[in-house]
Design an enzyme around this catalytic site. Structure first.
Site, PDB file in Angstrom:
ATOM      1  N   SER A 172       0.844  -1.206   0.000  1.00 54.61           N
ATOM      2  CA  SER A 172       0.000   0.000   0.000  1.00 54.61           C
ATOM      3  C   SER A 172       0.872   1.246   0.000  1.00 54.61           C
ATOM      4  CB  SER A 172      -0.927  -0.030   1.202  1.00 54.61           C
ATOM      5  OG  SER A 172      -1.712  -1.194   1.200  1.00 54.61           O
ATOM      6  N   GLY A 174       0.776   4.145  -1.549  1.00 51.08           N
ATOM      7  CA  GLY A 174       0.174   5.468  -1.420  1.00 51.08           C
ATOM      8  C   GLY A 174      -0.072   5.833   0.029  1.00 51.08           C
ATOM      9  N   ASP A 175      -0.591   4.884   0.792  1.00 49.04           N
ATOM     10  CA  ASP A 175      -0.843   5.126   2.213  1.00 49.04           C
ATOM     11  C   ASP A 175       0.448   5.393   2.973  1.00 49.04           C
ATOM     12  OD1 ASP A 175      -3.804   4.646   2.781  1.00 49.04           O
ATOM     13  OD2 ASP A 175      -3.309   2.851   1.651  1.00 49.04           O
ATOM     14  N   THR A 176       1.445   4.557   2.737  1.00 50.01           N
ATOM     15  CA  THR A 176       2.675   4.704   3.512  1.00 50.01           C
ATOM     16  C   THR A 176       3.460   5.948   3.112  1.00 50.01           C
ATOM     17  OG1 THR A 176       3.747   3.133   1.996  1.00 50.01           O
ATOM     18  CG2 THR A 176       2.886   2.266   4.060  1.00 50.01           C
ATOM     19  N   ALA A 179       1.677   8.790   4.844  1.00 49.51           N
ATOM     20  CA  ALA A 179       2.003   8.731   6.269  1.00 49.51           C
ATOM     21  C   ALA A 179       3.415   9.234   6.531  1.00 49.51           C
ATOM     22  CB  ALA A 179       1.860   7.300   6.766  1.00 49.51           C
TER      23      ALA A 179
END
Length: 395
Positions: A172, A174-176, A179
């Site tokens: 994932s 994009g999420d990381t 973040a």
């Protein structure tokens, strides 16, 4: 995993920083993981009973992602849809340095946790808001998971083989990325607060985090109308830099600089290739990329991965085998740098996971406590320590 509290080095550079994490799933919790790894005290507020869905995420017959993303955190159970839970959350945030959330914009405001009000009560508060499209703009209110951010930021359109459907990274990303940028923003905001006493809002959008790592793709289009497309395992014009077949596996070689290519050619027993006009320069190799890759691939297929690796090390050519988790756990370099660490889990037994990065020489981060086993297991202790005995009952 325990450490001697007398050794302040092991408490990390963010020791003394209090973080309230309201996020769930990946982006917000990964930001909290990064801050926790660096020494911050991270209190994760979870819905009572169900907790964060990440507790069930992972692959295999014993999913263990929670053990990674929730390490170095405490769990407090609060119902943020109820007034009592909101009141306790506000009291905790008033004591915090950083608040992390990754809900759809407007959710905190709906829960009577408007960041403007929170910062009025705690002017030094830093609020990290991670969302699909950011807190402003015409798309702000849309639901946006990591894959959507990867698509809008340009990543998905260039990943995969030519002629195939766009592929995903396999993690994932994009999420990381969002973040990580949220964590970067929080650290920058801490520096600003140290000088001024003022907190601020860090607005990290998934699509913008992806966009930031897209190299010159937009600039190239702006300057010359060039659009990157899916090119499989190669980057057009950068040669040789590809995964090549061996007799027993695959191996990646990156020899796209002139001097490095000359060393590769010598290792192949073909030193004359370095002077060949088709391959002598970066631009020439890029123009003849396919034929050069075919030539190298024909050579590597005569060798095992181990034989090729030995030759690349001897020739000082950047190259490496493709690692899976089993390879990582058996590799001496991973072990020497403690890139992987093993924690004893009460349910799963020993669990090996990635360590803390980056490595700081003076105040390195560490894994000081395992992920909370049950939802709200730290509610009483944390609320009493942060708010005093009068607030010591979870909502």
């Amino acid at each position: 995993m325990q450490h001697d509290k007398q050794d302040a080095r092991l408490d990390g550079p963010l020791d003394g920083i209090r973080v309230v994490e309201l996020g769930q799933l990946i982006a917000g919790p990964f930001c909290g993981q990064l801050l926790g790894d660096l020494g911050a005290e991270v209190v994760k507020i979870e819905p009572p009973v169900t907790g964060d869905p990440m507790r069930q995420w992972g692959q295999g017959d014993r999913p263990s992602w929670w053990r990674v993303i929730a390490r170095n955190k405490y769990s407090v159970a609060l119902d943020l849809r109820a007034a009592e839970g909101q009141d306790i959350a506000r009291a905790m945030i008033a004591k915090a340095d950083i608040l992390i959330e990754n809900f759809r914009p407007g959710t905190l405001e709906k829960w009577n946790l408007d960041p403007a009000d929170l910062r009025a009560a705690n002017p030094g508060l830093i609020v990290v808001r991670v969302s699909g499209y950011g807190q402003t703009g015409p798309y702000a209110a849309r639901a946006g998971f990591g894959g959507i951010g990867e698509a809008m930021g340009g990543w998905r359109s260039i990943v995969g083989d030519p002629g195939s459907a766009p592929a995903r990274m396999g993690v994932s990303i994009g999420d990381t990325l969002a973040a990580t940028y949220g964590c970067l923003g929080a650290l920058a905001a801490l520096h600003h607060r140290n000088r001024t006493g003022e907190g601020q809002v860090v607005d990290s959008a998934l699509y913008e985090a992806v966009l930031q790592v897209m190299e010159s793709s937009v600039a190239d289009y702006s300057a010359s109308g060039h659009k990157r497309t899916r090119t499989g395992s190669v980057l057009p014009g950068i040669a040789p830099s590809n995964v090549y077949a061996c007799s027993d596996g695959e191996y990646l070689i990156g020899a796209n600089q002139d001097a490095v290519f000359a060393r590769l050619a010598a290792a192949m027993g073909r030193p004359e290739l370095a002077a060949d006009p088709r391959y002598a320069t970066h631009l020439a190799r890029g123009a003849h990329q396919a034929e050069l890759d075919a030539l190298i691939n024909a050579w590597t297929q005569t060798l095992t991965v181990a034989e090729l690796e030995a030759q690349m090390i001897e020739a000082a050519v950047p190259a490496g085998r493709l690692f899976d988790p089993g390879d990582m756990m058996a590799d001496p370099h991973f072990a020497a740098r403690e890139a992987l660490v093993t924690l004893d889990d009460i349910e799963l037994g020993p669990v090996t996971m990635q360590g803390v990065f980056p490595k700081l020489s003076g105040t390195p981060g560490s894994i000081r406590r395992p992920a909370p086993r049950t939802v709200g297991e730290d509610s009483e202790a944390i609320l009493e320590r942060w708010l005093g005995p009068a607030k010591g009952e979870p909502a």
